[in-house]
Design an enzyme around this catalytic site. Structure first.
Site, PDB file in Angstrom:
ATOM      1  N   ASN A  29      -0.505  18.667 -21.772  1.00  0.00           N
ATOM      2  CA  ASN A  29      -0.773  17.729 -22.864  1.00  0.00           C
ATOM      3  C   ASN A  29      -0.865  18.418 -24.223  1.00  0.00           C
ATOM      4  OD1 ASN A  29      -0.874  15.213 -21.511  1.00  0.00           O
ATOM      5  ND2 ASN A  29      -2.784  15.868 -20.568  1.00  0.00           N
ATOM      6  N   ARG A  71       0.810  -1.230   0.000  1.00  0.00           N
ATOM      7  CA  ARG A  71       0.000   0.000   0.000  1.00  0.00           C
ATOM      8  C   ARG A  71       0.841   1.278   0.000  1.00  0.00           C
ATOM      9  NH1 ARG A  71      -2.864  -3.070   3.863  1.00  0.00           N
ATOM     10  NH2 ARG A  71      -4.577  -4.177   2.853  1.00  0.00           N
ATOM     11  N   ARG A 103      -3.573  21.368 -15.183  1.00  0.00           N
ATOM     12  CA  ARG A 103      -2.508  20.403 -15.557  1.00  0.00           C
ATOM     13  C   ARG A 103      -2.673  19.882 -16.982  1.00  0.00           C
ATOM     14  NH1 ARG A 103       0.515  15.789 -11.880  1.00  0.00           N
ATOM     15  NH2 ARG A 103       1.779  14.981 -13.575  1.00  0.00           N
ATOM     16  N   GLU A 158       9.208  17.519 -25.600  1.00  0.00           N
ATOM     17  CA  GLU A 158       8.559  17.875 -24.321  1.00  0.00           C
ATOM     18  C   GLU A 158       9.152  19.167 -23.761  1.00  0.00           C
ATOM     19  OE1 GLU A 158       5.869  16.375 -23.447  1.00  0.00           O
ATOM     20  OE2 GLU A 158       5.990  14.209 -23.804  1.00  0.00           O
ATOM     21  N   LYS A 216       2.752  11.281 -11.840  1.00  0.00           N
ATOM     22  CA  LYS A 216       1.886  10.384 -12.628  1.00  0.00           C
ATOM     23  C   LYS A 216       2.637   9.079 -12.822  1.00  0.00           C
ATOM     24  CE  LYS A 216      -1.109  13.378 -15.379  1.00  0.00           C
ATOM     25  NZ  LYS A 216      -1.446  13.827 -16.741  1.00  0.00           N
ATOM     26  N   HIS A 239      -1.196  11.241 -29.529  1.00  0.00           N
ATOM     27  CA  HIS A 239      -1.647   9.904 -29.117  1.00  0.00           C
ATOM     28  C   HIS A 239      -2.354   9.189 -30.269  1.00  0.00           C
ATOM     29  CE1 HIS A 239      -1.537  10.827 -24.520  1.00  0.00           C
ATOM     30  NE2 HIS A 239      -0.413  10.322 -24.945  1.00  0.00           N
ATOM     31  N   HIS A 278       7.178   8.411 -28.504  1.00  0.00           N
ATOM     32  CA  HIS A 278       6.182   9.316 -27.923  1.00  0.00           C
ATOM     33  C   HIS A 278       6.522  10.792 -28.235  1.00  0.00           C
ATOM     34  CE1 HIS A 278       3.355  10.926 -25.006  1.00  0.00           C
ATOM     35  NE2 HIS A 278       4.339  11.575 -24.410  1.00  0.00           N
ATOM     36  N   LYS A 304       6.803  22.860 -14.982  1.00  0.00           N
ATOM     37  CA  LYS A 304       5.986  21.708 -14.575  1.00  0.00           C
ATOM     38  C   LYS A 304       5.657  21.801 -13.084  1.00  0.00           C
ATOM     39  CE  LYS A 304       4.831  16.974 -15.110  1.00  0.00           C
ATOM     40  NZ  LYS A 304       4.978  15.726 -15.798  1.00  0.00           N
ATOM     41  N   HIS A 325      -0.520  16.462 -27.422  1.00  0.00           N
ATOM     42  CA  HIS A 325      -0.664  15.038 -27.100  1.00  0.00           C
ATOM     43  C   HIS A 325      -1.939  14.421 -27.672  1.00  0.00           C
ATOM     44  CE1 HIS A 325       2.618  16.040 -24.448  1.00  0.00           C
ATOM     45  NE2 HIS A 325       2.668  14.846 -23.912  1.00  0.00           N
ATOM     46  N   GLU A 339      -4.858  16.939 -11.891  1.00  0.00           N
ATOM     47  CA  GLU A 339      -5.414  17.300 -13.198  1.00  0.00           C
ATOM     48  C   GLU A 339      -6.924  17.514 -13.188  1.00  0.00           C
ATOM     49  OE1 GLU A 339      -3.302  15.634 -16.548  1.00  0.00           O
ATOM     50  OE2 GLU A 339      -5.097  15.788 -17.783  1.00  0.00           O
TER      51      GLU A 339
HETATM   52  P1  NAD Z   1      12.027   5.003 -22.496  1.00  0.00           P
HETATM   53  O1  NAD Z   1      11.894   4.903 -21.052  1.00  0.00           O
HETATM   54  O2  NAD Z   1      11.518   3.881 -23.330  1.00  0.00           O
HETATM   55  O3  NAD Z   1      13.560   5.270 -22.851  1.00  0.00           O
HETATM   56  C1  NAD Z   1      13.926   5.401 -24.207  1.00  0.00           C
HETATM   57  C2  NAD Z   1      15.085   4.445 -24.574  1.00  0.00           C
HETATM   58  O4  NAD Z   1      16.304   5.004 -24.100  1.00  0.00           O
HETATM   59  C3  NAD Z   1      14.975   3.067 -23.957  1.00  0.00           C
HETATM   60  O5  NAD Z   1      15.443   2.106 -24.876  1.00  0.00           O
HETATM   61  C4  NAD Z   1      15.918   3.158 -22.768  1.00  0.00           C
HETATM   62  O6  NAD Z   1      16.414   1.909 -22.363  1.00  0.00           O
HETATM   63  C5  NAD Z   1      17.007   4.019 -23.322  1.00  0.00           C
HETATM   64  N1  NAD Z   1      17.776   4.783 -22.352  1.00  0.00           N
HETATM   65  C6  NAD Z   1      17.320   5.406 -21.240  1.00  0.00           C
HETATM   66  N2  NAD Z   1      18.297   6.142 -20.696  1.00  0.00           N
HETATM   67  C7  NAD Z   1      19.403   5.949 -21.447  1.00  0.00           C
HETATM   68  C8  NAD Z   1      20.718   6.446 -21.396  1.00  0.00           C
HETATM   69  N3  NAD Z   1      21.095   7.338 -20.484  1.00  0.00           N
HETATM   70  N4  NAD Z   1      21.601   6.019 -22.318  1.00  0.00           N
HETATM   71  C9  NAD Z   1      21.220   5.148 -23.286  1.00  0.00           C
HETATM   72  N5  NAD Z   1      19.970   4.675 -23.425  1.00  0.00           N
HETATM   73  C10 NAD Z   1      19.075   5.081 -22.507  1.00  0.00           C
HETATM   74  O7  NAD Z   1      11.321   6.317 -23.075  1.00  0.00           O
HETATM   75  P2  NAD Z   1      11.157   7.807 -22.506  1.00  0.00           P
HETATM   76  O8  NAD Z   1      11.033   8.656 -23.701  1.00  0.00           O
HETATM   77  O9  NAD Z   1      12.155   8.132 -21.486  1.00  0.00           O
HETATM   78  O10 NAD Z   1       9.747   7.741 -21.750  1.00  0.00           O
HETATM   79  C11 NAD Z   1       8.554   7.450 -22.457  1.00  0.00           C
HETATM   80  C12 NAD Z   1       7.537   6.967 -21.460  1.00  0.00           C
HETATM   81  O11 NAD Z   1       7.277   8.011 -20.525  1.00  0.00           O
HETATM   82  C13 NAD Z   1       6.198   6.587 -22.057  1.00  0.00           C
HETATM   83  O12 NAD Z   1       5.780   5.364 -21.523  1.00  0.00           O
HETATM   84  C14 NAD Z   1       5.278   7.717 -21.624  1.00  0.00           C
HETATM   85  O13 NAD Z   1       3.943   7.287 -21.468  1.00  0.00           O
HETATM   86  C15 NAD Z   1       5.884   8.112 -20.316  1.00  0.00           C
HETATM   87  N6  NAD Z   1       5.586   9.496 -19.908  1.00  0.00           N
HETATM   88  C16 NAD Z   1       5.116   9.677 -18.654  1.00  0.00           C
HETATM   89  C17 NAD Z   1       4.859  10.951 -18.198  1.00  0.00           C
HETATM   90  C18 NAD Z   1       4.416  11.172 -16.786  1.00  0.00           C
HETATM   91  O14 NAD Z   1       4.033  12.294 -16.437  1.00  0.00           O
HETATM   92  N7  NAD Z   1       4.469  10.168 -15.938  1.00  0.00           N
HETATM   93  C19 NAD Z   1       5.098  12.057 -19.037  1.00  0.00           C
HETATM   94  C20 NAD Z   1       5.599  11.832 -20.315  1.00  0.00           C
HETATM   95  C21 NAD Z   1       5.844  10.532 -20.752  1.00  0.00           C
HETATM   96  N1  GLY Z   2       3.030  14.735 -18.872  1.00  0.00           N
HETATM   97  C1  GLY Z   2       1.784  15.304 -18.496  1.00  0.00           C
HETATM   98  C2  GLY Z   2       1.595  15.428 -17.034  1.00  0.00           C
HETATM   99  O1  GLY Z   2       2.458  15.120 -16.247  1.00  0.00           O
HETATM  100  O2  GLY Z   2       0.557  15.849 -16.631  1.00  0.00           O
END
Ligand code: NAD
Ligand code: GLY
Length: 375
Positions: free
Chosen positions: A260, A136, A256, A200, A158, A267, A280, A242, A263, A252
């Protein structure tokens, strides 16, 4: 809705650690930005001491950085173990999440065990969700290693996994104790991932800070060349914006949603092509071009402002033309967006450079934008 004034900031003159505070009452925390922070025990001072720490990473990032993080944590936790998940958005699911729970239970993790998310947004979102639900709720720390994760996904709480019927559909709001952004970890990031992160970064200008948008226009080449001081300021300003948004609307209920920008179209591109075809950030880049065009069609901004947004997205080596899925398909997919209400699509639009809002748009205008920006 009351919107607190966003204070401006300028690039720091020093190479010391830059701190951005995110103010959420008893869930407040700092985002640390600097060089070499990942391997420095002092970076994790805000995380509680405990007998066990579990680092969650993936098979790409763990070989690069897990040993450094393990060494930094040994003075704080008697037992430090690393779990390397398979790498990829397609593994952001229940089965892979369960690997984290298997490791936690297998290593006797208790309620005081601290989880450390070491990787990009996929690892960060999954580790955060695991931390929110294991016994939890246990404390967790974000150590983002992609630009996208340092400017967006690791900040604001998030957390989620995907469902076959929709992205990020199962999750929780759960804040980390500290976010540690090590600029040197970006050295190993592939160019395509750097550009995806820049999408972003760019989004924060049109939605909240016209001066930052101008700064990006002047410094984009330095960012693409991975200039450390340019990256430091881009990450700092993105996190400040942010933090300002999340501090007012953590869950949100309104404001917030401006995070997006781009997005909704983005999406639809990701889902329409199949997840993983475009990154993405690439879909968000193209989505911002389309959302800016829609803002211009609605008469909110001039075509000159939309053209500046398009030019910056193109300079970041991101796509500006979407795939030709057909307007009907885009609209069908956009209706599934979490911002839709009673089947009505709501778009984040730019009211003027540096200010955004959310509104529906006439179907004909949306179709015009899709037809003009897909090929
Ligand atoms: P990812 O986590 O898939 O990383 C991209 C690639 O880079 C992967 O292959 C990873 O292994 C590699 N990598 C990571 N760090 C590295 C480094 N220092 N050197 C070499 N390779 C490296 O993708 P991302 O773009 O970081 O994140 C995308 C994800 O984030 C999506 O799932 C999206 O939904 C999520 N997201 C969440 C929020 C939120 O507010 N929580 C906001 C935006 C995106
Ligand atoms: N990436 C959008 C949010 O954090 O709300």
């Amino acid at each position: 809705m009351t919107v607190n004034a966003l204070t401006s900031s300028t690039p720091a003159a020093t190479a010391d650690t830059t701190r951005v505070h995110i103010d959420l009452g008893d869930r407040s925390y700092d985002i640390l930005i600097g060089e070499g922070l990942l391997g420095d025990a002092a970076s994790y001072a805000a995380a509680p001491k405990s007998s066990t720490a579990v680092i969650v990473s993936n098979t790409t990032v763990a070989p690069l950085y897990a040993a450094r993080l393990e060494a930094a944590l040994r003075g704080k936790h008697a037992k430090v173990v690393t779990v390397a998940l398979p790498d990829g958005e397609e593994f952001k699911d229940w089965q892979t999440l369960n690997l984290i729970f298997d490791a936690l239970l297998g290593h006797g993790a208790d309620r005081k065990t601290v989880l450390y998310a070491l990787g990009g947004g996929v690892v960060g979102d999954m580790t955060g969700f695991a931390a929110a639900s294991y016994m939890r709720g246990v404390p967790f720390v974000q150590v983002p290693t992609t630009l996208l994760a340092q400017v967006d996904s690791s900040v604001g709480g998030k957390t989620a996994i995907n469902h076959p019927l929709g992205k990020n559909m199962i999750g929780a709001f759960y804040q980390p104790r500290v976010v540690v952004c090590d600029l040197t970890s970006l050295d190993t990031l592939p160019d395509r991932e750097l550009s995806a992160g820049l999408a972003e970064v760019i989004k924060y200008g049109p939605i909240a800070d016209a001066a930052f948008f101008s700064w990006l226009e002047s410094n984009l080449d330095a960012l693409l060349a991975r200039d450390r001081s340019a990256l430091r300021y881009a990450i700092q300003r993105s996190c400040e914006i942010k933090a300002w948004v999340v501090g007012q609307d953590e869950k949100e209920s309104g404001l917030r949603a401006i995070l997006n920008f781009g997005h909704t179209f983005g999406h639809a591109i990701e889902a329409g092509l199949g997840y993983g075809e475009w990154l993405h950030g690439e879909a968000v880049g193209c989505g911002m071009v389309m959302a800016a065009a829609l803002s211009a069609k609605l008469g909110l901004i001039g075509n000159d402002v939309a053209a500046r947004i398009t030019a910056l997205v193109a300079r970041a080596k991101l796509p500006t033309v979407g795939p030709k899925l057909g307007a009907d398909k885009y609209i069908e997919l956009m209706r599934l967006d979490k911002k839709s209400e009673a089947g009505e699509i709501r778009f984040v639009v730019i009211d003027q450079l540096g200010t955004a809002s959310m509104r529906p748009a006439p179907d004909a205008l949306v179709r015009d934008v899709i037809d003009a920006h897909t090929a």
